[in-house]
Design a protein around this motif. Structure first.
Motif, PDB file in Angstrom:
ATOM      1  N   ILE A  24       0.855  -1.185   0.000  1.00 32.25           N
ATOM      2  CA  ILE A  24       0.000   0.000   0.000  1.00 32.25           C
ATOM      3  C   ILE A  24       0.894   1.239   0.000  1.00 32.25           C
ATOM      4  N   GLN A  25       0.279   2.394  -0.243  1.00 28.90           N
ATOM      5  CA  GLN A  25       1.016   3.654  -0.197  1.00 28.90           C
ATOM      6  C   GLN A  25       0.678   4.389   1.091  1.00 28.90           C
ATOM      7  N   ARG A  26       1.707   4.939   1.719  1.00 29.72           N
ATOM      8  CA  ARG A  26       1.530   5.716   2.944  1.00 29.72           C
ATOM      9  C   ARG A  26       2.366   6.987   2.835  1.00 29.72           C
ATOM     10  N   LYS A  27       1.748   8.117   3.185  1.00 29.11           N
ATOM     11  CA  LYS A  27       2.469   9.386   3.131  1.00 29.11           C
ATOM     12  C   LYS A  27       3.620   9.418   4.131  1.00 29.11           C
ATOM     13  N   ASP A  28       3.465   8.672   5.236  1.00 27.17           N
ATOM     14  CA  ASP A  28       4.519   8.669   6.244  1.00 27.17           C
ATOM     15  C   ASP A  28       5.602   7.625   5.970  1.00 27.17           C
ATOM     16  N   CYS A  29       5.514   6.946   4.813  1.00 30.82           N
ATOM     17  CA  CYS A  29       6.534   5.962   4.423  1.00 30.82           C
ATOM     18  C   CYS A  29       6.962   6.178   2.979  1.00 30.82           C
ATOM     19  N   PRO A  30       7.553   7.343   2.672  1.00 29.44           N
ATOM     20  CA  PRO A  30       8.007   7.589   1.300  1.00 29.44           C
ATOM     21  C   PRO A  30       9.224   6.731   0.977  1.00 29.44           C
ATOM     22  N   PRO A  31       9.547   6.581  -0.304  1.00 30.72           N
ATOM     23  CA  PRO A  31      10.770   5.848  -0.668  1.00 30.72           C
ATOM     24  C   PRO A  31      11.990   6.453   0.025  1.00 30.72           C
ATOM     25  N   ARG A  32      12.920   5.598   0.429  1.00 27.53           N
ATOM     26  CA  ARG A  32      14.088   6.049   1.175  1.00 27.53           C
ATOM     27  C   ARG A  32      15.355   5.910   0.350  1.00 27.53           C
TER      28      ARG A  32
END
Length: 213
Positions: free
Chosen positions: A134-142
């Motif tokens: 899923i996509q989460r704003k608090d887990c962007p690509p690092r």
């Protein structure tokens, strides 16, 4: 996103894959068999690995789930990082995992953010974990990781007839590793990694000193 509704959908799709029969043999070792078929969700394959583990389903599931809900990050040699981002309830979490590079560095480190649900099927003596990215704003690509995508999949653990301390484990994976990877590299690396996963899991389960198990 309604996580509980999404989890029901993920569980249904994973269960359908678990029950499907149109698999072809990909690779095998002494104890593990790996099958595959074309994915309907992305331009790649779904892989299914199977083996028998000398531990009950509940224990196997605990070792598969991410830390701190489970023990995955403590034994899986392929996993660089494993964490729970959000706990919705006891059987529904958002987890982030990151892998080491593989195939002599041809496949660099990946990370994934997944919605993970635990389901029980008492009539089949089966417990499963089911997940999808899923996509989460608090887990962007690092930095340092390529963001991969896990499509519907899961791990199903079923008690072996006559032996409550052993279970038949089926691990279903359909992963888009993203990036510019040759198909031949992916199709060689994923089946091999599934076999390694089971061997490492079996070794960890036999280590009774791990967190009191």
């Amino acid at each position: 996103m309604d996580y509980k509704e999404e989890a029901d959908s993920i569980a249904r799709r994973a269960y359908d894959l678990y029950k499907s029969t149109d698999w072809k043999v990909s690779k095998s070792s002494k104890d593990v068999k790996v099958f595959y078929k074309k994915s309907t969700e992305f331009d790649g394959h779904i892989y299914r690995a199977e083996c028998v583990i000398d531990s009950p389903p509940e224990k196997v599931i605990r070792y598969i789930l991410p830390c701190p809900r489970g023990l995955r990050g403590e034994w899986d040699k392929a996993v660089k990082e494993s964490e729970v981002i959000e706990k919705i309830n006891e059987d529904l979490i958002v987890g982030r995992s990151a892998t080491h590079s593989v195939a002599m560095g041809l496949i660099s480190s990946r990370d994934f953010v997944d919605l993970i649900t635990v389901r029980k099927y008492p009539e089949e003596r089966t417990i499963s974990t089911n997940s999808r990215s899923i996509q989460r704003k608090d887990c962007p690509p690092r930095d340092g990781f390529v963001r991969g995508i896990n499509y519907h999949g899961g791990t199903f653990c079923t008690t072996v007839d006559g032996d409550p301390n052993s279970c038949h484990v089926v691990n279903i994976v359909q992963t888009d590793l993203s990036g510019m990877l040759p198909t031949s590299v992916v199709e060689s690396a994923l089946p091999a990694s599934l076999i390694d996963f089971f061997h490492d899991l079996d070794t960890a389960l036999k280590d009774h000193n791990m967190n009191g198990f």
